[in-house]
Design a protein around this motif. Structure first.
Motif, PDB file in Angstrom:
ATOM      1  N   TRP A 150       0.845  -1.202   0.000  1.00 27.98           N
ATOM      2  CA  TRP A 150       0.000   0.000   0.000  1.00 27.98           C
ATOM      3  C   TRP A 150       0.878   1.249   0.000  1.00 27.98           C
ATOM      4  O   TRP A 150       0.621   2.206  -0.751  1.00 27.98           O
ATOM      5  N   THR A 158       0.936   4.165  -2.739  1.00 23.94           N
ATOM      6  CA  THR A 158       0.478   5.489  -2.322  1.00 23.94           C
ATOM      7  C   THR A 158       1.551   6.557  -2.519  1.00 23.94           C
ATOM      8  O   THR A 158       1.258   7.687  -2.917  1.00 23.94           O
ATOM      9  N   THR A 168      -6.356   2.733   7.119  1.00 20.10           N
ATOM     10  CA  THR A 168      -6.558   1.618   6.200  1.00 20.10           C
ATOM     11  C   THR A 168      -6.741   0.332   6.975  1.00 20.10           C
ATOM     12  O   THR A 168      -5.966   0.030   7.897  1.00 20.10           O
ATOM     13  N   ASP A 186     -10.206   5.025  -1.467  1.00 14.79           N
ATOM     14  CA  ASP A 186      -9.587   4.220  -2.508  1.00 14.79           C
ATOM     15  C   ASP A 186     -10.648   3.625  -3.420  1.00 14.79           C
ATOM     16  O   ASP A 186     -11.838   3.949  -3.309  1.00 14.79           O
ATOM     17  N   ARG A 228      -7.685  -1.401  -4.974  1.00 11.56           N
ATOM     18  CA  ARG A 228      -7.251  -1.681  -3.600  1.00 11.56           C
ATOM     19  C   ARG A 228      -8.236  -2.601  -2.894  1.00 11.56           C
ATOM     20  O   ARG A 228      -7.836  -3.459  -2.103  1.00 11.56           O
ATOM     21  N   GLU A 274      -8.575  -4.443   1.108  1.00 10.47           N
ATOM     22  CA  GLU A 274      -8.285  -3.183   1.774  1.00 10.47           C
ATOM     23  C   GLU A 274      -9.470  -2.233   1.679  1.00 10.47           C
ATOM     24  O   GLU A 274     -10.275  -2.311   0.751  1.00 10.47           O
ATOM     25  N   THR A 323      -9.621   2.146   2.648  1.00  7.65           N
ATOM     26  CA  THR A 323      -9.008   3.322   3.253  1.00  7.65           C
ATOM     27  C   THR A 323     -10.067   4.407   3.419  1.00  7.65           C
ATOM     28  O   THR A 323     -10.762   4.752   2.461  1.00  7.65           O
TER      29      THR A 323
END
Length: 262
Positions: A26, A30, A169, A243, A247, A252, A254
């Motif tokens: 991640w 990012t 996250t 996100d 992702r 995940e 976020t």
């Protein structure tokens, strides 16, 4: 800094190979733009523990984005630094220190990664640690601070920029997930004591469990499709999901920090 005093306390030092893969991947995605454009692409693995695996792995993952990135492993226990020195190589060094980050030449890192470091501290100490580390970041830099289980199946981290916390996250290996609130046991110190009725993070995890339950008919297509549907539901409810499906497919989600901040 601090008159040469090392700031912090020795952690348990528990670590395992590949434990931080979710956080690393991640972070690399990012920070990709900042890494590619940085004049001094430097990252810090703060409190890497009894073995240097996480620093070695961080270097490998970030170098897929920026081949000349450097990683400095910082540990408060001198014995752990001595044990890590044989792993020194081009772009990877180890130093004795704590939250003061004793980097040669006063360099300012683009990334400070602190995993499973603050769990032993009091909640009241977190803001001060964040402030000290934020002050050391390079412009455009990021502090990534969080907690995971021993083999990296469940992980929650907070991204903190020079201005303050930005996002949180939640990441999991979907095949091992019973319900999203299972991640509560891995909340970072800033949130773990706040998972009680009336607190925003509790409201989020409760909403996530409900969305997960509503997506149960998709279980026949796999946990990934169920997770994606649950996240879409959360976003439709107004949760500030930052996100997208790329992702989400990794297990995940976020959120903007403001939505779960105590």
């Amino acid at each position: 800094m601090n008159g040469g005093r090392t700031v912090g306390t020795v952690t348990r030092g528990t670590t395992n190979p590949n434990r931080l893969r979710r956080m690393d991947r991640w972070t690399a995605a990012t920070l990709a733009g900042e890494l590619r454009g940085a004049a001094d692409p430097l990252a810090v693995d703060l409190g890497y523990g009894a073995a240097p695996w996480t620093a070695v792995e961080l270097l490998a993952r970030l170098r897929r984005v920026r081949p000349d990135v450097e990683v400095v492993g910082v540990e408060i226990d001198p014995a752990r630094v001595a044990a890590a020195l044989p792993c020194t190589r081009d772009g990877l060094t180890f130093v004795h220190g704590g939250f003061e980050l004793p980097l040669p030449g006063g360099r300012r890192p683009l990334l400070i990664r602190a995993a499973n470091v603050l769990r032993q501290y009091d909640e009241a100490e977190v803001a001060g640690v964040w402030a000290a580390l934020r002050a050391r970041l390079a412009p455009g830099g990021l502090l990534v601070e969080g907690t995971c289980d021993e083999i990296g199946r469940r992980h929650v981290w907070i991204a903190v920029g020079p201005e303050g916390p930005r996002s949180v996250t939640f990441a999991t290996r979907l095949g091992s997930l019973h319900r999203p609130s299972d991640l509560a046991e891995r909340l970072p110190k800033a949130l773990i004591h706040r998972n009680v009725p009336g607190e925003p993070v509790h409201a989020f995890l409760t909403a996530f469990d409900r969305a997960w339950a509503s997506a149960a008919p998709l279980s026949s297509l796999g946990a990934r499709q169920r997770w994606i549907a649950a996240v879409r539901d959360l976003r439709a409810q107004g949760w500030p999901v930052l996100d997208g499906p790329t992702r989400w497919r990794q297990g995940e989600i976020t959120l903007a920090w403001s939505s779960v901040a105590p």
